[in-house]
Design a protein around this motif. Sequence first.
Motif, mmCIF file in Angstrom:
data_model
loop_
_atom_site.group_PDB
_atom_site.id
_atom_site.type_symbol
_atom_site.label_atom_id
_atom_site.label_comp_id
_atom_site.label_asym_id
_atom_site.label_seq_id
_atom_site.Cartn_x
_atom_site.Cartn_y
_atom_site.Cartn_z
ATOM 1 N N LEU A 98 78.952 73.277 33.291
ATOM 2 C CA LEU A 98 79.733 74.334 33.925
ATOM 3 C C LEU A 98 78.856 75.462 34.452
ATOM 4 O O LEU A 98 79.180 76.088 35.468
ATOM 5 N N ASN A 99 77.731 75.720 33.791
ATOM 6 C CA ASN A 99 76.879 76.851 34.190
ATOM 7 C C ASN A 99 76.220 76.645 35.557
ATOM 8 O O ASN A 99 75.692 77.588 36.148
ATOM 9 N N LEU A 100 76.248 75.412 36.078
ATOM 10 C CA LEU A 100 75.642 75.160 37.382
ATOM 11 C C LEU A 100 76.615 75.374 38.544
ATOM 12 O O LEU A 100 76.213 75.311 39.707
ATOM 13 N N TRP A 101 77.873 75.623 38.240
ATOM 14 C CA TRP A 101 78.848 75.898 39.293
ATOM 15 C C TRP A 101 78.695 77.344 39.769
ATOM 16 O O TRP A 101 78.578 78.264 38.957
ATOM 17 N N GLU A 102 78.725 77.523 41.069
ATOM 18 C CA GLU A 102 78.652 78.879 41.630
ATOM 19 C C GLU A 102 80.008 79.562 41.645
ATOM 20 O O GLU A 102 80.092 80.779 41.822
ATOM 21 N N TYR A 116 85.176 74.621 48.118
ATOM 22 C CA TYR A 116 84.523 74.281 46.859
ATOM 23 C C TYR A 116 85.549 74.148 45.745
ATOM 24 O O TYR A 116 86.309 75.081 45.473
ATOM 25 N N ALA A 117 85.559 73.003 45.088
ATOM 26 C CA ALA A 117 86.400 72.758 43.906
ATOM 27 C C ALA A 117 86.177 71.329 43.467
ATOM 28 O O ALA A 117 85.817 70.458 44.275
ATOM 29 N N ARG A 118 86.395 71.067 42.177
ATOM 30 C CA ARG A 118 86.341 69.679 41.728
ATOM 31 C C ARG A 118 87.512 68.918 42.348
ATOM 32 O O ARG A 118 88.665 69.349 42.280
ATOM 33 N N GLY A 119 87.194 67.791 42.995
ATOM 34 C CA GLY A 119 88.207 66.973 43.660
ATOM 35 C C GLY A 119 88.387 67.290 45.128
ATOM 36 O O GLY A 119 89.155 66.612 45.816
ATOM 37 N N ALA A 120 87.676 68.305 45.639
ATOM 38 C CA ALA A 120 87.867 68.694 47.038
ATOM 39 C C ALA A 120 87.570 67.542 47.988
ATOM 40 O O ALA A 120 88.302 67.308 48.959
ATOM 41 N N SER A 121 86.503 66.791 47.700
ATOM 42 C CA SER A 121 86.139 65.659 48.534
ATOM 43 C C SER A 121 86.547 64.333 47.894
ATOM 44 O O SER A 121 86.965 63.407 48.591
ATOM 45 N N ASP A 122 86.430 64.260 46.576
ATOM 46 C CA ASP A 122 86.656 63.014 45.832
ATOM 47 C C ASP A 122 87.749 63.226 44.803
ATOM 48 O O ASP A 122 87.475 63.636 43.675
ATOM 49 N N GLU A 427 78.042 66.322 49.577
ATOM 50 C CA GLU A 427 79.131 67.177 49.088
ATOM 51 C C GLU A 427 79.271 67.230 47.565
ATOM 52 O O GLU A 427 80.252 67.771 47.062
ATOM 53 N N ASN A 428 78.302 66.699 46.855
ATOM 54 C CA ASN A 428 78.221 66.881 45.392
ATOM 55 C C ASN A 428 79.417 66.336 44.621
ATOM 56 O O ASN A 428 79.752 66.871 43.568
#
Length: 465
Positions: A98-102, A116-122, A427-428
């Motif tokens: 979690l600490n690597l999220w901006e 930016y968000a978890r699931g935005a692309s995948d 896109e991470n």
Amino acid sequence: MSQFSTLDNYFTEKREEHLDELKQFLRIPSISSLSEHKEDMQKGANWLAESLTKAGLENVLVDKTKGHPVVYADWLHAEGKPTMLVYGHYDVQPVDPLNLWESEPFEPQVRDNKLYARGASDDKGQVFMHVKAIEALLQTEGTLPVNVKFLIEGEEEVGSPNLEEYLQEHKEKLAADVIVISDTGMQGPDQPAVCYGLRGLCGLQIDVKGAKGDLHSGLYGGGVQNSIHALVSILDSFRDAEGTILIEGFYENVRPLLEEERQAYVALDFDEEELKKEVGVEELFGEKGYSHLERVWTRPTLELNGIFGGFSGEGIKTVLPSEASAKITCRLVPDQEPDEIVAKLKAHIEKNKPTGITVTVTEFDKGKPFITPFDHPAIQAAGRSYEKVYNVPTAYTRGGGSIPIVAAFDEIFEIPVVLMGFGLSSENFHAPNEHFHLENFDQGLRVIGDYFYELAQISKEDLKK
């Protein structure tokens, strides 16, 4: 006003509203692998069902499985026209570290025209685009040019353990003429691609056992088999110095690369020198006679993923290790069968094991390769829709990775599978700071909307070819 212009105006007018809705979807932490998010998985399924209903889909259902639910919906009023089955997933990967999220992974933010968000692309963003394309067509035309069914699952990120059984049990309800999946990527920025094939997968762990325990190398060295030496001997027998796999019969069912495919890959003008810089190597490696793209898209592999055994601490410890292990995976291509390859691997290991040890082989996940001919009408129609929006030629590619459930769709329904994605490899997805380029969100909506009209021009008989 043309149909395309009507859609374009609708998406322009509704853009901020659509983004706000997508952010609502992304705020749901639907992490399928963590039991503490079971209620969030249900929330994600319910939210999607409400969105499908709002878009104008019918027979919307949140259906139970042995794991997380699937979401089904349809619209079936285009008499005589093809039926498209849209597949995707609403579950997402965990977010650590979690600490690597901006920014917070479940508090969507737009920065530099990227969401930016978890699931935005995948894969929430790409699933959402299909829902909004349907909504746009029904709002502007009052009808759809083809029939549509949705099947959105909640377990893709944990290997879809219950979906194949669901497909078999509901085969009649899910029957269609083409399957469309937007869970892949483009060739690059402003370089649309239709992926028409994926490699399959099989994996093994090899455990070598020698003496009943580690032995003193001074007392026993040279007189008792060393398990690590034995393991290395087995592993070295798998490939020659140029990467050709030496397993008997390994290549016998490999489908040859068509000359048309080879020319299509050449036309991509892939920069192998840039790849060397990107991955930090002086030379690329692989079978002679094949380009890098051909090696990673159309040729099978055998790779060592991990080796462990013996002493690895600071300094030295003079022992003969009793045990050593390795994990290997093979990427497979049409028409290789995972079970057959595993059997050949086991036979090779047994034939090449040194004396003085026993070997145990443990099988891991398997997935069949998949391919729809790149000149298939459904594939070419997707290419035309991309070109109309992006104004550049569409690339026709295969994927080096594996999505086992795609092969299951192919095998169970025996209909073409069209992988038309809008993500980028940068896109991470699965990593911190996952994001989706909003220019591809905007253009992708228009591509999907146009594809309905392109598909409507193809007869159901031609889709069966």
